[in-house]
Write a protein that holds these residues in place. Sequence first.
Motif, PDB file in Angstrom:
ATOM      1  N   PHE A   1       0.813  -1.217   0.000  1.00  0.00           N
ATOM      2  CA  PHE A   1       0.000   0.000   0.000  1.00  0.00           C
ATOM      3  C   PHE A   1       0.852   1.275   0.000  1.00  0.00           C
ATOM      4  CE2 PHE A   1      -2.981  -3.174   1.520  1.00  0.00           C
ATOM      5  CZ  PHE A   1      -4.175  -2.796   0.921  1.00  0.00           C
ATOM      6  N   ALA A   2       2.137   1.156  -0.288  1.00  0.00           N
ATOM      7  CA  ALA A   2       3.039   2.315  -0.335  1.00  0.00           C
ATOM      8  C   ALA A   2       2.990   3.118   0.964  1.00  0.00           C
ATOM      9  CB  ALA A   2       2.702   3.207  -1.528  1.00  0.00           C
ATOM     10  N   GLN A   3       2.950   2.404   2.086  1.00  0.00           N
ATOM     11  CA  GLN A   3       2.891   3.026   3.399  1.00  0.00           C
ATOM     12  C   GLN A   3       4.292   3.016   4.023  1.00  0.00           C
ATOM     13  OE1 GLN A   3       0.516   4.458   5.766  1.00  0.00           O
ATOM     14  NE2 GLN A   3       2.544   4.789   6.642  1.00  0.00           N
ATOM     15  N   PRO A   4       4.884   4.173   4.303  1.00  0.00           N
ATOM     16  CA  PRO A   4       6.200   4.210   4.955  1.00  0.00           C
ATOM     17  C   PRO A   4       6.171   3.519   6.316  1.00  0.00           C
ATOM     18  CG  PRO A   4       5.658   6.355   4.029  1.00  0.00           C
ATOM     19  CD  PRO A   4       4.414   5.535   3.951  1.00  0.00           C
ATOM     20  N   TYR A   5       7.273   2.844   6.647  1.00  0.00           N
ATOM     21  CA  TYR A   5       7.333   2.107   7.913  1.00  0.00           C
ATOM     22  C   TYR A   5       8.778   2.031   8.396  1.00  0.00           C
ATOM     23  CZ  TYR A   5       8.943  -1.769   4.949  1.00  0.00           C
ATOM     24  OH  TYR A   5       9.641  -2.552   4.058  1.00  0.00           O
ATOM     25  N   THR A   6       8.931   1.705   9.664  1.00  0.00           N
ATOM     26  CA  THR A   6      10.255   1.588  10.265  1.00  0.00           C
ATOM     27  C   THR A   6      10.820   0.175  10.078  1.00  0.00           C
ATOM     28  OG1 THR A   6       9.306   0.931  12.395  1.00  0.00           O
ATOM     29  CG2 THR A   6       9.738   3.287  12.073  1.00  0.00           C
ATOM     30  N   PHE A   7      12.122   0.092  10.208  1.00  0.00           N
ATOM     31  CA  PHE A   7      12.865  -1.163  10.269  1.00  0.00           C
ATOM     32  C   PHE A   7      12.984  -1.845   8.906  1.00  0.00           C
ATOM     33  CE2 PHE A   7      11.065  -1.203  14.810  1.00  0.00           C
ATOM     34  CZ  PHE A   7      12.054  -0.349  15.245  1.00  0.00           C
ATOM     35  N   SER A   8      13.501  -3.072   8.915  1.00  0.00           N
ATOM     36  CA  SER A   8      13.924  -3.736   7.686  1.00  0.00           C
ATOM     37  C   SER A   8      12.754  -4.136   6.794  1.00  0.00           C
ATOM     38  CB  SER A   8      14.765  -4.965   8.032  1.00  0.00           C
ATOM     39  OG  SER A   8      15.976  -4.597   8.660  1.00  0.00           O
ATOM     40  N   ASP A   9      13.094  -4.387   5.534  1.00  0.00           N
ATOM     41  CA  ASP A   9      12.074  -4.739   4.544  1.00  0.00           C
ATOM     42  C   ASP A   9      11.697  -6.219   4.659  1.00  0.00           C
ATOM     43  OD1 ASP A   9      14.101  -6.183   3.333  1.00  0.00           O
ATOM     44  OD2 ASP A   9      14.222  -4.911   1.557  1.00  0.00           O
ATOM     45  N   PRO A  10      10.688  -6.677   3.882  1.00  0.00           N
ATOM     46  CA  PRO A  10      10.212  -8.059   4.023  1.00  0.00           C
ATOM     47  C   PRO A  10      11.289  -9.105   3.775  1.00  0.00           C
ATOM     48  CG  PRO A  10       8.624  -6.752   2.783  1.00  0.00           C
ATOM     49  CD  PRO A  10       9.832  -5.900   2.945  1.00  0.00           C
ATOM     50  N   LEU A  11      12.160  -8.853   2.812  1.00  0.00           N
ATOM     51  CA  LEU A  11      13.188  -9.842   2.503  1.00  0.00           C
ATOM     52  C   LEU A  11      14.122 -10.060   3.684  1.00  0.00           C
ATOM     53  CD1 LEU A  11      14.659 -11.726   0.598  1.00  0.00           C
ATOM     54  CD2 LEU A  11      15.882  -9.742  -0.332  1.00  0.00           C
ATOM     55  N   THR A  12      14.602  -8.975   4.277  1.00  0.00           N
ATOM     56  CA  THR A  12      15.511  -9.103   5.413  1.00  0.00           C
ATOM     57  C   THR A  12      14.804  -9.725   6.613  1.00  0.00           C
ATOM     58  OG1 THR A  12      16.960  -7.308   4.728  1.00  0.00           O
ATOM     59  CG2 THR A  12      16.891  -7.794   7.077  1.00  0.00           C
ATOM     60  N   CYS A  13      13.565  -9.326   6.868  1.00  0.00           N
ATOM     61  CA  CYS A  13      12.831  -9.875   8.012  1.00  0.00           C
ATOM     62  C   CYS A  13      12.604 -11.377   7.871  1.00  0.00           C
ATOM     63  CB  CYS A  13      11.503  -9.154   8.184  1.00  0.00           C
ATOM     64  SG  CYS A  13      11.657  -7.467   8.813  1.00  0.00           S
ATOM     65  N   ALA A  14      12.305 -11.842   6.656  1.00  0.00           N
ATOM     66  CA  ALA A  14      12.109 -13.269   6.438  1.00  0.00           C
ATOM     67  C   ALA A  14      13.432 -14.017   6.499  1.00  0.00           C
ATOM     68  CB  ALA A  14      11.414 -13.510   5.102  1.00  0.00           C
ATOM     69  N   LEU A  15      14.443 -13.458   5.881  1.00  0.00           N
ATOM     70  CA  LEU A  15      15.750 -14.112   5.835  1.00  0.00           C
ATOM     71  C   LEU A  15      16.352 -14.301   7.221  1.00  0.00           C
ATOM     72  CD1 LEU A  15      18.330 -15.081   4.325  1.00  0.00           C
ATOM     73  CD2 LEU A  15      19.013 -12.677   4.199  1.00  0.00           C
ATOM     74  N   THR A  16      16.287 -13.274   8.043  1.00  0.00           N
ATOM     75  CA  THR A  16      16.951 -13.342   9.343  1.00  0.00           C
ATOM     76  C   THR A  16      16.206 -14.213  10.344  1.00  0.00           C
ATOM     77  OG1 THR A  16      15.883 -11.244   9.946  1.00  0.00           O
ATOM     78  CG2 THR A  16      18.132 -11.129   9.109  1.00  0.00           C
ATOM     79  N   LEU A  17      14.898 -14.396  10.174  1.00  0.00           N
ATOM     80  CA  LEU A  17      14.182 -15.282  11.088  1.00  0.00           C
ATOM     81  C   LEU A  17      14.590 -16.732  10.866  1.00  0.00           C
ATOM     82  CD1 LEU A  17      12.158 -15.460  13.382  1.00  0.00           C
ATOM     83  CD2 LEU A  17      10.336 -15.702  11.689  1.00  0.00           C
ATOM     84  N   ASP A  18      14.915 -17.083   9.624  1.00  0.00           N
ATOM     85  CA  ASP A  18      15.438 -18.420   9.340  1.00  0.00           C
ATOM     86  C   ASP A  18      16.942 -18.387   9.601  1.00  0.00           C
ATOM     87  OD1 ASP A  18      16.609 -20.710   7.971  1.00  0.00           O
ATOM     88  OD2 ASP A  18      14.648 -20.976   7.016  1.00  0.00           O
ATOM     89  N   LYS A  19      17.345 -18.902  10.768  1.00  0.00           N
ATOM     90  CA  LYS A  19      18.729 -18.772  11.211  1.00  0.00           C
ATOM     91  C   LYS A  19      19.719 -19.427  10.252  1.00  0.00           C
ATOM     92  CE  LYS A  19      17.320 -18.573  16.070  1.00  0.00           C
ATOM     93  NZ  LYS A  19      15.871 -18.499  15.746  1.00  0.00           N
ATOM     94  N   ALA A  20      19.334 -20.545   9.652  1.00  0.00           N
ATOM     95  CA  ALA A  20      20.241 -21.232   8.738  1.00  0.00           C
ATOM     96  C   ALA A  20      20.471 -20.410   7.466  1.00  0.00           C
ATOM     97  CB  ALA A  20      19.695 -22.612   8.384  1.00  0.00           C
ATOM     98  N   LEU A  21      19.407 -19.824   6.912  1.00  0.00           N
ATOM     99  CA  LEU A  21      19.561 -19.002   5.716  1.00  0.00           C
ATOM    100  C   LEU A  21      20.434 -17.783   6.011  1.00  0.00           C
ATOM    101  CD1 LEU A  21      15.996 -19.061   4.101  1.00  0.00           C
ATOM    102  CD2 LEU A  21      18.030 -20.346   3.417  1.00  0.00           C
ATOM    103  N   ALA A  22      20.207 -17.153   7.161  1.00  0.00           N
ATOM    104  CA  ALA A  22      21.020 -15.994   7.526  1.00  0.00           C
ATOM    105  C   ALA A  22      22.487 -16.384   7.670  1.00  0.00           C
ATOM    106  CB  ALA A  22      20.499 -15.377   8.821  1.00  0.00           C
TER     107      ALA A  22
END
Length: 358
Positions: free
Chosen positions: A111-132
């Motif tokens: 929805f083109a809404q500004p927000y704080t912190f990392s984008d979806p790719l980083t948030c998904a990647l870092t939650l999976d510890k092995a991928l990170a």
Amino acid sequence: MLYIKANNESFLTESHRVMGLLIGLCYDLKADYLKAGFSAAEVMEFDDEETIIGLEDALFQLGHQVERIGNGRALARRLAKGDRWDLVFNIAEGIKGRSREAQVPAVCELFAQPYTFSDPLTCALTLDKALAKRVVRDRGLPTAPFEVVSTLEEAAAVSLPMPLFLKPVAEGSSKGVTGRSLVKEREELVAVCRELLKQFHQPVLVETFLPGKEVTVGIIGNGSTARVVGVTEIFFTDKAEFAAFTTLEKGKKMEGNRERIFYRQVTDEEPLAAQARQLALVAYYTLSCRDVARLDLRCDAAGVLYFLEMNPLPGLNPVFSPLPIMAEWAGLSYVKLIDEIVESAWERYKCPNSSPRR
């Protein structure tokens, strides 16, 4: 954006601080989910009312208007209806799936809404510890040897030498980390993997155990302005439930752990601090984190630091979360910490071509 130096701490001058934004708070409130029938274990990552009030108060003191939105579903409904904010301050974790921390950022981007912190790719990647760990390893950063186990047959075939450390591959707040996580015998390995696979319905991260010091590092900013807020060593008392290891990914357990876990500021004069700062910043850029993050590192027997995991949505409880604690030790009040997060996010939208990478 103007920065000045005072007592080795960078901060925005008052005349250059953004003021008067309409900010929407997006969060998962623990009490709401408990009322809906979720178990305490399922919602242990979520925030208490104390955290939401702390954020509201800080943002009000900074001259912003604050509106509570709630969780990701509430945000999606509001955005679809046409509601907008100058900035969404997002601390929502999501309820299910290894991409759950990416849900709110993805909806905001839709929805083109500004927000704080990392984008979806980083948030998904870092939650999976092995991928990170694979990404930082490919960058040449040290991380403990590991394997990912999805079946008992794979558990029996693990080739890493003992001792090993086991935990769910995509959980936070030390979920799944118990006294059995440190495995010293091959027979234990399959048994613990069986328990974790059954309980969490996701693969198990099996990695070489690092016996040295554990530190957590806070970073704030983007690009050339990103800096380490502080380096903090984690200690465990003889009352600790699982002595000598934890990630304290969100700091949410600290309220009940004050007799078991405590922190020590690692000063700039200590060699460990320089090593931690360098490794943390490179990992921050490598994983494309934005605005703020906190990551965990641990030493091997020789004192060399290794990457454990990255948290792009660090806990922000003003009393016991690690990031506000280390910020305070660095002379950065809780209000000022929130101010710099907002400023960092706002600058990204003012300068859309800026990159979080160096």
